[in-house]
Every structure is written in C-alpha cells, then in structure tokens.
Design an enzyme around this catalytic site. Structure first.
Site, PDB file in Angstrom:
ATOM      1  N   GLY A 212       3.484  -4.003   0.951  1.00  0.00           N
ATOM      2  CA  GLY A 212       2.517  -4.678   0.079  1.00  0.00           C
ATOM      3  C   GLY A 212       1.193  -3.943   0.132  1.00  0.00           C
ATOM      4  CB  SER A 213      -2.150  -4.894  -1.035  1.00  0.00           C
ATOM      5  OG  SER A 213      -2.357  -6.080  -0.300  1.00  0.00           O
ATOM      6  CB  THR A 214      -4.244  -1.181   2.175  1.00  0.00           C
ATOM      7  OG1 THR A 214      -3.449  -0.142   1.589  1.00  0.00           O
ATOM      8  CG2 THR A 214      -4.886  -0.686   3.450  1.00  0.00           C
ATOM      9  CD  GLU A 234       6.915   2.142   4.244  1.00  0.00           C
ATOM     10  OE1 GLU A 234       6.271   2.813   3.415  1.00  0.00           O
ATOM     11  OE2 GLU A 234       7.606   2.648   5.130  1.00  0.00           O
ATOM     12  CB  CYS A 268       3.510   2.054  -3.515  1.00  0.00           C
ATOM     13  SG  CYS A 268       5.227   2.516  -3.279  1.00  0.00           S
TER      14      CYS A 268
END
Ligand code: NAD
Length: 488
Positions: A212-214, A234, A268
């Site tokens: 997912g997002s940072t 990831e 991504c």
C-alpha cells in the site's frame, strides 16, 4: 462482535458490488487462532502434497479466469482485458511459488569449518505459522497474490485484509482455495478499513506482508514495532524512465506511455518521470504524444483504461498537474481540463522543475513528466535523487545494462517495461520510501520463513573447547591453528 458493514461499488457506474462486514479486533483474533491450527495441518502435509494442492488451486483459478476478471473490473473500474492480464500474472506466480518452494526452502547443508569439523551443520527454513497480508486496490489479485502464494507455498496459513475498495475479489479468491482445501481455513479474509488492518498487525500473526502507500506502511511498521513483529513493506514509487540517444524511440515512447497510463496510471511501478537525452527529446515527446492521443478512458471494453478507483486520488492528480504548470512546466498534452471525474484523460508535461510535487510525490494518475537531460550521468543522478526507489526502465541499444547497474532501486526493466513483474523468478520490492523486503522469486519464498540453524555433533572432536576440562595444551593447539588459518 461488530455488525457494521460497508459497501464496495463500481467506481464509474456506482453499481453496488456487495456489502461486507467490518471485522473488529476480537473477530480478527479468532480468525488468526483458527489460521494457526490450519497452518499446523498444512505444514504436516509436506512439500509434495502442498505443491499439488496449490497447483490444483491454480488450475481452478485458470478455469475461472473470466469470472474473476469480471469481478476485478467491477470493483476497480479497469477494463476486463486488463483485469484478465492481471489474473494471468497472478496465476503465473502461484504456479512458480508452488513448484519452487521445496527446492528453495527444503533444507541447506553448510560446511562446519576446520575447527568444527566434527559437526554437521544445516539451515532449516521454518514457516512463521500465520502471515497477515494487507493489500491495496490497484491490482487486487496480482498484488496480494505476490505474498499469499509465496506464504502458502512456504507452509504458512494466511489471513488477508484486502482494501476496502476490493473485498469481493479477496473473498472470491479465498472461496476458490476452500474448494481445493476444504479441511482447514488456509486463506481467510477479514474485510474492513484501516482499523481492521491495525488489529491484524496487533494479532498473533508471525509476520505482516503489507502492500500500500508509504504513509500507511509507516503506521503499520509502528504497530509491528510494539511486538517486534517483522514485516514486508511494498509501498509507493516514483519510477524513472531513462531514454538514451541510442534508444529505439518509437518502442520507448509506446511502452512508456503504456507504463504511465495503463490502469489509469494507478500502478506502483508506473512510469512517472522520464529523463530523455537532449538530442532525441523532441522526437521522443512527439512520439509519446502520438501514442497518448489515441487513448480514451471509459468503462466499456474498448476503453484504454478505466476510472480512478478511489475518487479522492483525483484530487492528488489534479494538484500535481497544477503544481507542475504553476512552476513552469510546459503542457504537451492535456492539462487541468483533462480531469473529468471519475476519469482523467492523458496528460503529458515537459520541463517540469525537479522540486515540483509532480516530480517528487507519487501521482498515481495517467500523467507523465518528461524532462530533458544533457547526459546519461545526469539522468542517473536525477533518477536516484528521489526518496522512492521501486522500479525503473532504461531505453538504450548499447548501454542498458550499464545504466541499470547504477540505479538505486529494486527493479529495472531494460528496453522493456514492467517486465520484472512477469518474471516470477526475480524478486519484487524497493528501497527508501518504496519499502523493504521482497516478494516473488526465491527471495519471496525466503521472506515467509525464518532461518533455524541446526548444528549437530557427528563424532568426538580432536580438540574440545566447550568444556571446563580444557587443558593448557588444547589452548596452545587452538592458538597455533588460528594462526595458521587466519594469521597470514
Ligand atoms: P493504502 O495505504 O491506503 O491502503 C493499503 C491497505 O492498508 C488497505 O487494505 C487499507 O485498508 C490498509 N490500512 C489503512 N490504514 C491502515 C492501518 N493504520 N493499519 C493497517 N492497515 C491499514 O494504499 P492503497 O490506496 O490501497 O493502495 C495504493 C498504494 O499502494 C500506492 O501508494 C501504490 O504505489 C501502493 N502499491 C505498492 C505496490 C508494491 O508492490 N510496491 C503494489 C501496489 C500498490
């Protein structure tokens, strides 16, 4: 027990796909407990039986590829043909993980060294038990499968918290595995929002595989840190494309526009920044525009790509376009008017200042920034300046591998794009804000196990030093031996 529910729907038509429970922490705990028992059963089956069950599952998914592609399309808004491509990639990974788990993880003898010559040494790879997988919505089958297939093949059970935008795909996936393995709940799905994901991180799973997002990864890592729970992160990216003067420009332009805009740019590893050498920049931009002009978003089968899956992402895409233009970026194609919710039409912007958020933050839309550089060294330097480091793509007939070797990122495609996603034997993952740990390939299998070193005495040692009975003679022999072995 929570009785709250939420709805998932088609992002363009608003058509309801289904209503799903919000799983609370108590239910998460219970699910993980049953998964732990399932893992014991699964591990006792052994490599061969696990491989054949996973391959049977894969065959079932392959037979049902149209059904699952339709579901992916309904929840994400992507064209069915793209959804089928996604399913094809996921199937390839499941097959690879199933077939290679034994070879990669099935025990490894190690040399004990001269001083310990009387010992046998080996390293076992031990499954964690239960893996908690947390997934995103952009590739709701392919992305979590990168963790699920490898975790199962390594001997774990999985509890999967899918994105709240794509719960139906996840439930379908787990129901197909139950058809093949009805004995135990090997892959369980807990639907819900962030709080459900957080409960999974606090539960007794052995490891978290997060995609997912940072920003969310940092929250997940903070919760995992409370119990020193290992995790794979990831996360997002800001992938660079380097186009050298000796590149096949037509192919580079065609593939780069696809990498930037397919799946509405919601990848991504989407191409987000291009660094093109000055002598070919004008031609590359012309060719890229030519490709992008042919694209049309929509919700029918003929559409090039679909709606933005998550409506709020369009605000970010819009802000990036605005910032690039305000700071002096040159519009080559489209502009602010390209945002026509729920769709975003293709946008190409050239000469975008490196400190614009369009160059520094993940855009996740069908937009691309193309900047001209005076040398490949400059392109490499700028590519590496990002705080992200997921993938990259390099276009050069003669220097592709050399350029690739200087890039600070997890994956590089040379004279191709996205190619590493389809090669199951290579690991997938990034550095910096793109995360840590790897899925796919042997490294992906290793991630879902821990190392257990087993060293066992085979015969009486000529020199025994793990004893209080050690003599002065033994000490001096050890000293002499160490000098011979390491002193020169
Ligand atoms: P997100 O971070 O919003 O959500 C990801 C998942 O985390 C969802 O299931 C969500 O419900 C859950 N979650 C949210 N808050 C949580 C919390 N506090 N604790 C635990 N779980 C929580 O990401 P998204 O919008 O679903 O996905 C898009 C992002 O994913 C992009 O940044 C994209 O680049 C990234 N992505 C990365 C990869 C990769 O392999 N590197 C692949 C696909 C997508």
């Amino acid at each position: 027990m929570s009785t709250e529910t939420f709805v998932s729907s088609h992002p363009a038509t608003g058509h309801e796909v289904g209503r799903f429970p919000i799983t609370d922490s108590e239910q998460v705990e219970r699910t993980v407990e049953s998964a732990a028992n399932a893992a014991i059963w699964w591990q006792a089956l052994g490599w061969k039986a696990r491989e054949s069950k996973l391959l049977a599952w894969n065959a079932l998914l392959t037979q049902r590829i149209d059904e699952i592609s339709e579901l992916i399309s309904n929840e994400t808004g992507k064209p069915v043909s793209d959804a089928r491509l996604e399913a094809t990639l996921a199937i390839g990974h499941l097959s690879w993980a199933a077939k290679h788990a034994h070879k990669v993880l099935g025990g490894d003898a190690r040399p004990p060294g001269l001083l310990m010559a009387n010992m046998g040494a080996r390293v076992d790879r031990v499954p964690f038990g239960v893996i908690g997988v947390i997934g995103p919505w952009n590739y709701p089958l392919f992305t979590p499968m990168g963790s699920i297939a490898y975790a199962l093949a390594a001997g774990n059970a999985v509890v999967f918290k899918p994105s709240e935008y794509t719960p139906a795909v996840a439930l379908y996936l787990s129901s197909t595995l139950s058809e093949i393995v009805p004995e135990v709940p090997l892959l369980q799905v807990i639907t819900g929002h962030g709080a459900t994901g957080q409960a999974l991180c606090r539960s007794k799973v052995g490891k978290i595989a997060f995609t997912g997002s940072t920003a969310t990864a940092k929250k997940v890592a903070a919760v995992c840190a409370e119990s020193l729970k290992p995790m794979i992160a990831e996360c997002g990216g800001k992938d660079a494309v380097i186009v050298a003067s000796d590149a096949n420009l037509a192919l580079a332009a065609e593939q780069t526009v696809w990498a930037a805009m397919s799946n509405a740019g919601q990848s991504c590893i989407a191409a987000e920044r291009v660094y093109v050498e000055r002598s070919v920049a004008a031609e590359f931009i012309r060719l890229s525009s030519q490709v992008a002009e042919t694209l049309k978003p929509g919700s029918d089968a003929k559409s090039s790509y679909g709606a933005a899956t998550m409506a709020s992402q369009i605000d970010i895409v819009e802000a990036h376009i605005k910032d690039a233009i305000t700071r002096g970026g040159r519009l080559v194609m489209g502009g602010e008017e390209s945002v026509q919710r729920p769709y975003v039409y293709p946008v190409i912007i050239a000469d975008v200042p490196e400190d614009s958020i369009a160059m520094t933050e993940e855009t996740f839309g069908p937009t691309i920034c193309i900047n001209t550089v005076d040398s490949i060294d400059e392109a490499i330097r700028l590519s590496n300046e990002s705080r992200y480091g997921l993938g990259a793509s390099v276009w050069s007939k003669h220097h592709g591998d050399e350029i690739a070797s200087k890039l600070h990122c997890g994956m590089v495609s040379v004279n191709s794009t996205f190619a590493f996603t389809a090669v199951a034997s290579v690991p997938f993952g990034g550095v910096g804000d793109s995360g840590y740990g790897r899925i796919h390939g042997p490294e992906g299998l290793l991630e879902f196990t821990f190392a257990r070193s087993v060293v066992s005495r085979r015969f009486k040692p000529p020199l025994s030093f793990t004893t209080f009975k050690r003599t002065a003679k033994t000490d001096s022999t050890i000293k002499r031996l160490v000098k011979i072995l390491h002193g020169r």
